[in-house]
Scaffold this active site. Sequence first.
Site, PDB file in Angstrom:
ATOM      1  N   LEU A  72       1.007  -1.453   0.080  1.00 58.10           N
ATOM      2  CA  LEU A  72       0.130   0.528   0.356  1.00 58.10           C
ATOM      3  C   LEU A  72       1.113   1.371   0.032  1.00 58.10           C
ATOM      4  O   LEU A  72       2.045   0.998   0.864  1.00 58.10           O
ATOM      5  CB  LEU A  72      -0.966   0.050   1.375  1.00 58.10           C
ATOM      6  CG  LEU A  72      -2.132  -1.041   0.989  1.00 58.10           C
ATOM      7  CD1 LEU A  72      -2.929  -0.782   2.654  1.00 58.10           C
ATOM      8  CD2 LEU A  72      -3.172  -0.519   0.679  1.00 58.10           C
ATOM      9  N   ASP A  73       0.566   2.620  -0.623  1.00 55.49           N
ATOM     10  CA  ASP A  73       0.525   3.624  -0.596  1.00 55.49           C
ATOM     11  C   ASP A  73       1.471   3.611   1.163  1.00 55.49           C
ATOM     12  O   ASP A  73       0.402   3.599   1.428  1.00 55.49           O
ATOM     13  CB  ASP A  73       0.164   4.454  -1.549  1.00 55.49           C
ATOM     14  CG  ASP A  73       0.453   4.784  -2.079  1.00 55.49           C
ATOM     15  OD1 ASP A  73       1.364   3.375  -3.579  1.00 55.49           O
ATOM     16  OD2 ASP A  73      -0.208   5.292  -3.784  1.00 55.49           O
ATOM     17  N   ARG A  74       2.480   4.720   1.472  1.00 62.45           N
ATOM     18  CA  ARG A  74       2.183   5.448   2.319  1.00 62.45           C
ATOM     19  C   ARG A  74       1.277   5.850   3.041  1.00 62.45           C
ATOM     20  O   ARG A  74       0.860   5.664   4.268  1.00 62.45           O
ATOM     21  CB  ARG A  74       4.055   6.427   2.375  1.00 62.45           C
ATOM     22  CG  ARG A  74       4.244   6.484   3.691  1.00 62.45           C
ATOM     23  CD  ARG A  74       5.506   7.867   4.157  1.00 62.45           C
ATOM     24  NE  ARG A  74       4.431   9.164   2.808  1.00 62.45           N
ATOM     25  CZ  ARG A  74       5.393  10.161   2.542  1.00 62.45           C
ATOM     26  NH1 ARG A  74       6.863   9.822   3.128  1.00 62.45           N
ATOM     27  NH2 ARG A  74       4.742  11.147   2.415  1.00 62.45           N
ATOM     28  N   HIS A  91       0.640   3.710  -7.745  1.00 59.95           N
ATOM     29  CA  HIS A  91      -0.112   5.153  -7.568  1.00 59.95           C
ATOM     30  C   HIS A  91      -1.343   5.276  -8.775  1.00 59.95           C
ATOM     31  O   HIS A  91      -2.128   6.411  -9.425  1.00 59.95           O
ATOM     32  CB  HIS A  91       0.696   6.830  -7.727  1.00 59.95           C
ATOM     33  CG  HIS A  91       1.300   6.359  -6.454  1.00 59.95           C
ATOM     34  ND1 HIS A  91       2.207   7.489  -7.130  1.00 59.95           N
ATOM     35  CD2 HIS A  91       1.697   5.348  -5.530  1.00 59.95           C
ATOM     36  CE1 HIS A  91       3.332   7.603  -5.910  1.00 59.95           C
ATOM     37  NE2 HIS A  91       2.685   6.615  -5.403  1.00 59.95           N
TER      38      HIS A  91
END
Length: 206
Positions: free
Chosen positions: A44-46, A144
Amino acid sequence: EVIALNKAPGLAVQGGTGTFRHLDGMLDILRFDAPDRPRLVHRLDRDTSGVILIARTVRVAADLAAAFKAKTARKVYWAAVAGVPNPRRGVIDLPLDKQIGPRGERIVADEEEGKAAITTYRTVDHASKKVAWLAMEPLTGRTHQLRVHAVALGTPILGDTKYGSRDALAVGADGIAKGLHLHARAIRLPRSSGRMLEVVAPMPAH
């Protein structure tokens, strides 16, 4: 066999340049009685919150990775976006490519050189024409992807300072909390045992 975490926004999944505190570096804490160190099987993105799965053994990691590779894993994200998409539901088929520029790495739409990126979406609800609540399901796993696809719809995700225009921040002046409004709400995938694994993650406070 599997640990499911509700990842907090702002916590990186893996290390990188200037990133020293990350989930991968904490996995020994979750070893418990297992002989193997727990393993990440997806990312997962930060700044994205929500459900992330961790395998407790090498065998289970291979099992889960096979489900992701075969695209039998279903991931549903919730997003609050600026504006209301038109049409209210549909499919975004827009290839994406990675660019390195003076401001660092950035994902851009590129129909000629980009890799396939497909997202289905539907509008769950909306407040006037200012904000909409979307359920988004990525059919591919590009970096993203949901953030760039939301911009392509003309409805950037609230709090997206990297890809969103001023519209993604201006709504915040009306009292919406800061932070990226993107949440990995649920994941569902078949196990090799024949059972179905399904996890739903509560939303963070913001």
